[in-house]
Write a protein that holds these residues in place. Structure first.
Motif, PDB file in Angstrom:
ATOM      1  N   PHE A 227       0.843  -1.200   0.000  1.00  0.00           N
ATOM      2  CA  PHE A 227       0.000   0.000   0.000  1.00  0.00           C
ATOM      3  C   PHE A 227       0.877   1.249   0.000  1.00  0.00           C
ATOM      4  N   ASN A 228       1.901   1.254   0.829  1.00  0.00           N
ATOM      5  CA  ASN A 228       2.757   2.439   0.901  1.00  0.00           C
ATOM      6  C   ASN A 228       3.518   2.661  -0.403  1.00  0.00           C
ATOM      7  N   ARG A 229       3.797   1.589  -1.140  1.00  0.00           N
ATOM      8  CA  ARG A 229       4.371   1.770  -2.481  1.00  0.00           C
ATOM      9  C   ARG A 229       3.331   2.387  -3.415  1.00  0.00           C
ATOM     10  N   GLU A 230       2.091   1.992  -3.261  1.00  0.00           N
ATOM     11  CA  GLU A 230       1.023   2.494  -4.129  1.00  0.00           C
ATOM     12  C   GLU A 230       0.801   3.997  -3.951  1.00  0.00           C
ATOM     13  N   VAL A 231       0.991   4.507  -2.739  1.00  0.00           N
ATOM     14  CA  VAL A 231       0.733   5.925  -2.476  1.00  0.00           C
ATOM     15  C   VAL A 231       2.018   6.732  -2.299  1.00  0.00           C
ATOM     16  N   GLU A 270       0.248   2.041  10.177  1.00  0.00           N
ATOM     17  CA  GLU A 270       1.527   2.189   9.481  1.00  0.00           C
ATOM     18  C   GLU A 270       1.372   2.704   8.051  1.00  0.00           C
ATOM     19  N   LEU A 271       0.134   2.857   7.596  1.00  0.00           N
ATOM     20  CA  LEU A 271      -0.081   3.306   6.227  1.00  0.00           C
ATOM     21  C   LEU A 271       0.286   4.776   6.078  1.00  0.00           C
ATOM     22  N   ASP A 272       0.857   5.114   4.951  1.00  0.00           N
ATOM     23  CA  ASP A 272       1.327   6.480   4.673  1.00  0.00           C
ATOM     24  C   ASP A 272       0.165   7.316   4.136  1.00  0.00           C
ATOM     25  N   VAL A 273      -0.780   7.629   5.025  1.00  0.00           N
ATOM     26  CA  VAL A 273      -1.990   8.345   4.628  1.00  0.00           C
ATOM     27  C   VAL A 273      -2.300   9.454   5.628  1.00  0.00           C
ATOM     28  N   ASP A 274      -3.166  10.356   5.210  1.00  0.00           N
ATOM     29  CA  ASP A 274      -3.627  11.433   6.080  1.00  0.00           C
ATOM     30  C   ASP A 274      -4.890  11.061   6.838  1.00  0.00           C
ATOM     31  N   VAL A 275      -5.736  10.228   6.205  1.00  0.00           N
ATOM     32  CA  VAL A 275      -7.047   9.895   6.770  1.00  0.00           C
ATOM     33  C   VAL A 275      -7.302   8.402   6.612  1.00  0.00           C
ATOM     34  N   LEU A 276      -7.816   7.789   7.674  1.00  0.00           N
ATOM     35  CA  LEU A 276      -8.285   6.406   7.629  1.00  0.00           C
ATOM     36  C   LEU A 276      -9.785   6.405   7.878  1.00  0.00           C
ATOM     37  N   THR A 277     -10.535   5.647   7.094  1.00  0.00           N
ATOM     38  CA  THR A 277     -11.983   5.595   7.275  1.00  0.00           C
ATOM     39  C   THR A 277     -12.389   4.239   7.853  1.00  0.00           C
ATOM     40  N   PHE A 278     -13.437   4.263   8.684  1.00  0.00           N
ATOM     41  CA  PHE A 278     -13.927   3.054   9.342  1.00  0.00           C
ATOM     42  C   PHE A 278     -15.452   3.047   9.371  1.00  0.00           C
ATOM     43  N   GLU A 279     -16.031   1.851   9.280  1.00  0.00           N
ATOM     44  CA  GLU A 279     -17.451   1.721   9.563  1.00  0.00           C
ATOM     45  C   GLU A 279     -17.654   1.908  11.063  1.00  0.00           C
ATOM     46  N   ALA A 280     -18.604   2.754  11.440  1.00  0.00           N
ATOM     47  CA  ALA A 280     -18.959   2.917  12.854  1.00  0.00           C
ATOM     48  C   ALA A 280     -20.447   2.703  13.077  1.00  0.00           C
ATOM     49  N   LYS A 281     -21.256   3.063  12.095  1.00  0.00           N
ATOM     50  CA  LYS A 281     -22.699   2.868  12.223  1.00  0.00           C
ATOM     51  C   LYS A 281     -23.049   1.394  12.308  1.00  0.00           C
ATOM     52  N   GLU A 282     -22.343   0.572  11.540  1.00  0.00           N
ATOM     53  CA  GLU A 282     -22.618  -0.866  11.497  1.00  0.00           C
ATOM     54  C   GLU A 282     -22.547  -1.499  12.885  1.00  0.00           C
ATOM     55  N   THR A 283     -21.634  -1.008  13.713  1.00  0.00           N
ATOM     56  CA  THR A 283     -21.454  -1.566  15.061  1.00  0.00           C
ATOM     57  C   THR A 283     -21.968  -0.610  16.133  1.00  0.00           C
ATOM     58  N   SER A 284     -22.809   0.337  15.738  1.00  0.00           N
ATOM     59  CA  SER A 284     -23.391   1.306  16.687  1.00  0.00           C
ATOM     60  C   SER A 284     -22.329   2.048  17.485  1.00  0.00           C
ATOM     61  N   GLY A 285     -21.156   2.209  16.875  1.00  0.00           N
ATOM     62  CA  GLY A 285     -20.094   2.976  17.518  1.00  0.00           C
ATOM     63  C   GLY A 285     -19.302   2.218  18.557  1.00  0.00           C
ATOM     64  N   ASP A 286     -19.555   0.919  18.729  1.00  0.00           N
ATOM     65  CA  ASP A 286     -18.894   0.172  19.802  1.00  0.00           C
ATOM     66  C   ASP A 286     -17.380   0.112  19.641  1.00  0.00           C
TER      67      ASP A 286
END
Length: 389
Positions: A227-231, A270-286
């Motif tokens: 992934f870090n090679r890709e970005v 460890e990913l060379d990114v500014d933002v990581l996205t996650f599902e939170a609604k699916e687990t009601s924020g747990d």
């Protein structure tokens, strides 16, 4: 690091990418390059109008960071084009084949996902892979020309692309992943050089295989390297996001049960990114506390606060409550609010998707007001602009 779309924008709102289309849109690329298709009057007119309509929906909803709705994709079954678009255009791949590949395993006749997988028809790698006319830069420019707001561009990761094709050429799968990563990196640099403010690389294999028994996939540590090679080098030019979720073909999970992000967090961090996205609604924020503690302060966190799987429109108060829970663990400056995944082209109606976006922004506005932050204008929620007064 270059931040533009989210800098000085606490509690920014966005969606993942895919959006349902107007019923009148009947054109498709059908394997052509975007430039060739745009030379045709019918496609050019319909495509520009489609993108303008999707942008208008987002503007009426008050979304901060817009998407093009994956407008380039043909209307294949359950989002097939998410994978097929690059497959059809990269060099080194053969024709579509009706044969299985690893993620077919476990699917039985009579199941929704079995029919979905029948439509995938993966291509095989028959020689060294090479670049092709993906033209992400020209596609993004068409969308950005319709608005002054930043438009985010998302595309499948090289490692998920590799997992979705049959390898009949490379002896070492790692070399194939890396070759695809290098091809995509060059494409993303052209996109960044065109001025794209956010590039979202979607669905690395990491969270799907971390903590599971070894199988068809490679190890999570290697996928971080790939992934870090890709970005590589992109953060010097633009914001780089990594989207993770638990699947969205036809609004279905790709696995029969919900997995946890827990084992993947050290690798995702460890990913060379500014933002990581996650599902939170699916687990009601747990999982929000765990996600927040597992991701370093050098990264922003985008949390899904509305579902792409259900047709029920979340009330703004419900959205606001999930945002408040997130703010117990993530500062407003680091928090972005989104959808768990894309709405897709078939998962729900355009009307459902629109009001989910409206509710997302209205819910975030409730929290913005509590924090003394500027609220976003939501034209769709303005009594002054309503025909009923």
């Amino acid at each position: 690091m270059v931040l533009g779309a989210t800098e000085n924008r606490p509690l920014a709102t966005t969606t993942t990418g895919g959006m349902p289309r107007p019923s009148w849109y009947t054109e498709s690329l059908s394997g052509r390059s975007f430039s060739v298709a745009m030379a045709g009057r019918g496609f050019r007119e319909q495509y520009r109008d489609l993108v303008a309509a999707l942008v208008a929906d987002q503007n009426r909803a008050g979304i901060d960071i817009l998407v093009d709705g994956d407008a380039r994709f043909d209307d294949d079954v359950a989002g097939r084009q998410w994978i097929a678009y690059p497959e059809e255009r990269l060099a080194g791949l053969g024709p579509p084949e009706l044969r299985s590949y690893p993620i077919h395993e476990g699917k039985q006749p009579g199941e929704f996902m079995h029919e979905v997988m029948e439509t995938r028809m993966p291509r095989a790698v028959i020689r060294k892979v090479g670049a092709g006319p993906l033209e992400y830069d020209r596609i993004w420019l068409t969308a950005q020309a319709s608005t002054d707001k930043p438009v985010k561009f998302g595309a499948i990761s090289a490692q998920l692309l590799e997992a979705s094709i049959n390898n009949d050429f490379y002896r070492d799968r790692r070399r194939l992943v890396m070759d695809l990563s290098e091809i995509m990196n060059e494409e993303y640099h052209r996109l960044a050089d065109a001025g794209c403010p956010v590039i979202q690389v979607e669905e690395p294999a990491i969270h799907g295989i971390a903590g599971t028994e070894p199988g068809a996939m490679l190890d999570a540590g290697f996928y971080v390297e790939a992934f870090n090679r890709e970005v590589a080098g992109l953060r010097d030019k633009t914001e780089v996001w990594c989207h993770t979720c638990w699947g969205s073909p036809g609004a279905q999970r790709t696995r029969s049960q919900q997995f946890s992000y827990e084992a993947a967090l050290p690798f995702l961090n460890e990913l060379d990114v500014d933002v990581l996205t996650f599902e939170a609604k699916e687990t009601s924020g747990d999982e929000i506390p765990m996600i927040a503690s597992g991701i370093g302060s050098d990264k922003k966190i985008a949390l899904g606060v509305v579902s792409h799987r259900t047709l029920q429109i979340e009330p703004p108060e419900e959205v606001a409550e999930l945002v408040r829970r997130a703010l117990d663990h993530v500062s407003p400056e680091r928090l972005i609010l989104s959808t768990d995944c894309g709405f897709g082209r078939q998962g729900m109606s355009r009307m459902h998707a629109f009001y989910k976006m409206v509710s997302l922004v209205r819910g975030v506005n409730l929290v913005r007001a509590e924090l003394g932050l500027e609220e976003a204008e939501v034209p769709a929620a303005s009594p002054r602009l309503s025909m009923l007064g």
